[in-house]
Scaffold this active site. Structure first.
Site, PDB file in Angstrom:
ATOM      1  CE  LYS A  74      -1.846   1.686   4.041  1.00 28.42           C
ATOM      2  NZ  LYS A  74      -1.500   3.109   4.115  1.00 28.42           N
ATOM      3  CG  ASN A  75       2.493   2.613   3.528  1.00 36.15           C
ATOM      4  OD1 ASN A  75       1.310   2.893   3.335  1.00 36.15           O
ATOM      5  ND2 ASN A  75       2.999   2.438   4.738  1.00 36.15           N
TER       6      ASN A  75
ATOM      7  NE  ARG B 205      -0.496  10.182  10.131  1.00 36.86           N
ATOM      8  CZ  ARG B 205      -0.845   9.133   9.382  1.00 36.86           C
ATOM      9  NH1 ARG B 205      -2.074   8.713   9.375  1.00 36.86           N
ATOM     10  NH2 ARG B 205       0.049   8.517   8.633  1.00 36.86           N
TER      11      ARG B 205
ATOM     12  NE  ARG C  61      -7.433   4.408   5.300  1.00 36.41           N
ATOM     13  CZ  ARG C  61      -6.550   4.951   6.116  1.00 36.41           C
ATOM     14  NH1 ARG C  61      -6.880   5.234   7.341  1.00 36.41           N
ATOM     15  NH2 ARG C  61      -5.338   5.241   5.706  1.00 36.41           N
TER      16      ARG C  61
HETATM   17  C1  UD1 Z   1       3.978   6.747   6.557  1.00 38.85           C
HETATM   18  C2  UD1 Z   1       3.162   5.529   6.264  1.00 38.85           C
HETATM   19  C3  UD1 Z   1       2.505   5.010   7.534  1.00 38.85           C
HETATM   20  C4  UD1 Z   1       3.556   4.790   8.604  1.00 38.85           C
HETATM   21  C5  UD1 Z   1       4.431   6.013   8.787  1.00 38.85           C
HETATM   22  C6  UD1 Z   1       5.610   5.783   9.709  1.00 38.85           C
HETATM   23  C7  UD1 Z   1       2.486   5.876   3.975  1.00 38.85           C
HETATM   24  C8  UD1 Z   1       1.385   6.137   3.015  1.00 38.85           C
HETATM   25  N1  UD1 Z   1       2.153   5.868   5.274  1.00 38.85           N
HETATM   26  O1  UD1 Z   1       3.089   7.752   7.055  1.00 38.85           O
HETATM   27  O2  UD1 Z   1       1.872   3.771   7.221  1.00 38.85           O
HETATM   28  O3  UD1 Z   1       2.915   4.520   9.838  1.00 38.85           O
HETATM   29  O4  UD1 Z   1       4.973   6.434   7.513  1.00 38.85           O
HETATM   30  O5  UD1 Z   1       6.388   4.721   9.268  1.00 38.85           O
HETATM   31  O6  UD1 Z   1       3.604   5.629   3.580  1.00 38.85           O
HETATM   32  N2  UD1 Z   1       5.574  14.473  11.092  1.00 38.85           N
HETATM   33  C9  UD1 Z   1       5.605  15.812  11.440  1.00 38.85           C
HETATM   34  N3  UD1 Z   1       5.591  16.737  10.421  1.00 38.85           N
HETATM   35  C10 UD1 Z   1       5.547  16.369   9.100  1.00 38.85           C
HETATM   36  C11 UD1 Z   1       5.524  14.998   8.773  1.00 38.85           C
HETATM   37  C12 UD1 Z   1       5.534  14.068   9.798  1.00 38.85           C
HETATM   38  O7  UD1 Z   1       5.636  16.176  12.610  1.00 38.85           O
HETATM   39  O8  UD1 Z   1       5.541  17.259   8.234  1.00 38.85           O
HETATM   40  C13 UD1 Z   1       5.554  13.463  12.196  1.00 38.85           C
HETATM   41  C14 UD1 Z   1       4.243  12.679  12.216  1.00 38.85           C
HETATM   42  O9  UD1 Z   1       3.248  13.379  12.916  1.00 38.85           O
HETATM   43  C15 UD1 Z   1       4.658  11.403  12.896  1.00 38.85           C
HETATM   44  C16 UD1 Z   1       6.093  11.201  12.396  1.00 38.85           C
HETATM   45  O10 UD1 Z   1       6.522  12.469  11.927  1.00 38.85           O
HETATM   46  O11 UD1 Z   1       4.644  11.550  14.287  1.00 38.85           O
HETATM   47  C17 UD1 Z   1       6.225  10.178  11.290  1.00 38.85           C
HETATM   48  O12 UD1 Z   1       5.406  10.544  10.208  1.00 38.85           O
HETATM   49  P1  UD1 Z   1       5.747  10.161   8.700  1.00 38.85           P
HETATM   50  O13 UD1 Z   1       7.010   9.365   8.638  1.00 38.85           O
HETATM   51  O14 UD1 Z   1       5.648  11.398   7.902  1.00 38.85           O
HETATM   52  O15 UD1 Z   1       4.535   9.212   8.377  1.00 38.85           O
HETATM   53  P2  UD1 Z   1       3.557   9.263   7.132  1.00 38.85           P
HETATM   54  O16 UD1 Z   1       4.329   9.588   5.903  1.00 38.85           O
HETATM   55  O17 UD1 Z   1       2.362  10.061   7.473  1.00 38.85           O
END
Ligand code: UD1
Length: 416
Positions: free
Chosen positions: A22-23, A121, A396
């Protein structure tokens, strides 16, 4: 109300194949708008998040159709650059449209993305990085407006190795002028897969799987036919489901090094694991022992497997300590597991799990994707019937989960 009814206590046994990740697929779908030519995604999973992403693409004027398991995409007719709140809220991955559309059309307006409710997030890291590339970003009334005259490559340091932000910077910089270097990049295998896909379209991206990614901007990208990697989280979920039922299952379609953090924990336990090419065979050795882990960015224990692993540990022998370091609110499944007889105490980021002999059936609710999967895993072990509502979250990300588990001997009914 749609729900799963799980009649627990059956050992899983047999063979199963995982879907494409999915990711990987979601950012790849966003990346498909980077060319006018046809893109084919082979073995594309028909999960609800893919449907939501296709709705977004279609709303922009992108043509998409399935030919059996292959998804065919043609983005030559894009007419629209706004992603509405209704569409954006359906999934977190809508945020990838920001990087993809700014890259190709130099403009995009997108409502803040939705997705699982597992804590704050924010998208501040995405936005800061886009600004570094020369994008003017304004935020107003729930929308992010991005405009750029041109995108210029430069060095970008991510405050946290965010998966989504790393992918968004790759998408935004792939056709920027000059070189972009992402420092403190995330190293998840799905990012490497996105890079492979873009490189197959003519991009020049190097350093996948390391914390420094180099993107040498190219003029344009062409079409491609691509098969994404297997879903390591789906594989991990079914390995855990096998272990909790004392079963014996062969899982095909997964590169084991992508889930080595889980494999090590299961091998150190009572499970026997054999690996041959893309097949993992797991034979449970009976009741498992407690183990502790902390989640973190790849290659640490994946946060997406924290909830299923918590279900497994709730019936392990001894006390386990789990620390969730990636998301603040990823323990919503725990009160539900407690309804099923688990003995778990949460203190801040830490869950202390005292293994019980066995769980029992109860009515429980899935509040997010992986938390929902953990309830199914728990239901497979439980004595009696477990009723899981909120299954739209599970669907999902897991394609035909009841059918796949039933083929291994489980007894799960999906009630509409
Ligand atoms: C992706 C994955 C999700 C997985 C996560 C962590 C996809 C579609 N989803 O989510 O399944 O659980 O990686 O491995 O690939 N953060 C910030 N600011 C930002 C971006 C992130 O503070 O601009 C924080 C988030 O709130 C969270 C952490 O960083 O606490 C990790 O988030 P991130 O690695 O960005 O996860 P996703 O890309 O949302």
């Amino acid at each position: 109300m749609e729900k799963y009814l799980i009649n627990g206590g059956r050992k899983l046994s047999g063979k199963i194949k995982v879907e494409s990740a999915k990711n990987s697929v979601l950012p790849i779908l966003a990346a498909s708008v980077l060319t006018d030519e046809e893109v084919v995604i082979e073995n594309c999973p028909k999960i609800a998040d893919v449907t939501s992403m296709l709705k977004i693409l279609n709303s922009l004027g992108v043509k998409t159709r399935f030919d059996e398991d292959s998804l065919i995409i043609n983005a030559s007719g894009i007419l629209e650059y706004t992603i509405t709140e209704t569409l954006s809220k359906e999934l977190r991955s809508s945020v990838f449209m920001m990087g993809a559309l700014i890259s190709r059309f130099k403009k995009v307006k997108i409502a803040y993305p939705g997705g699982c409710d597992i804590g704050l997030r924010p998208i501040d890291i995405h936005i800061a990085a886009l600004k570094s590339l020369g994008v003017s970003v304004t935020e107003k009334e729930g929308y992010v407006n991005c405009l750029a005259e041109k995108l210029t490559g430069r060095e970008i340091y991510l405050d946290f190795p965010s998966v989504g932000a790393t992918e968004n910077v790759i998408l935004a910089s792939v056709m920027a002028k000059g070189k972009t270097e992402i420092k403190n990049a995330a190293r998840e295998p799905e990012i490497v897969d996105l890079m492979k896909f873009l490189n197959s379209m003519g991009a020049k991206i190097y350093g996948g799987g390391t914390s420094t990614i180099l993107i040498d901007g190219v003029e344009s990208l062409s079409g491609s036919t691509f098969k994404p990697i297997g879903d390591r989280i789906e594989a991990g979920t079914y390995l855990i489901a096998t272990a909790i039922t004392g079963g014996e299952v062969e899982i095909k379609g997964i590169d084991v090094k992508n889930i080595s953090a889980l494999i090590h924990k299961l091998c150190d336990n009572t499970c026997k694991i054999t690996i041959k090419n893309d097949i993992i065979y797991l034979k449970s050795g009976g009741k498992g022992k407690a183990f502790s882990f902390s989640t973190g960015p790849h290659p640490f224990f994946p946060t997406d497997l924290q909830a299923p692993a918590t279900a497994l540990l709730s019936v392990a022998d001894g006390v386990s300590v789990v620390t969730e370091n990636v998301f603040e609110m990823r323990y919503k499944h725990i009160p539900e597991l407690i309804k099923m007889g688990a003995d778990i105490t949460v203190k801040g980021k830490t869950a202390i799990i005292k293994g019980v002999e066995r769980l029992h059936g109860a009515s429980v609710t899935s509040f997010d994707l992986r938390g929902g999967a953990s309830l199914v895993v728990a239901g497979l072990n439980a004595e009696g019937v477990t009723e899981v509502t909120g299954i739209k979250h599970i669907e999902r990300g897991y394609f035909n989960m009841p059918q796949k588990l039933n083929a291994l001997g489980a007894d799960i009914k999906r009630i509409n």
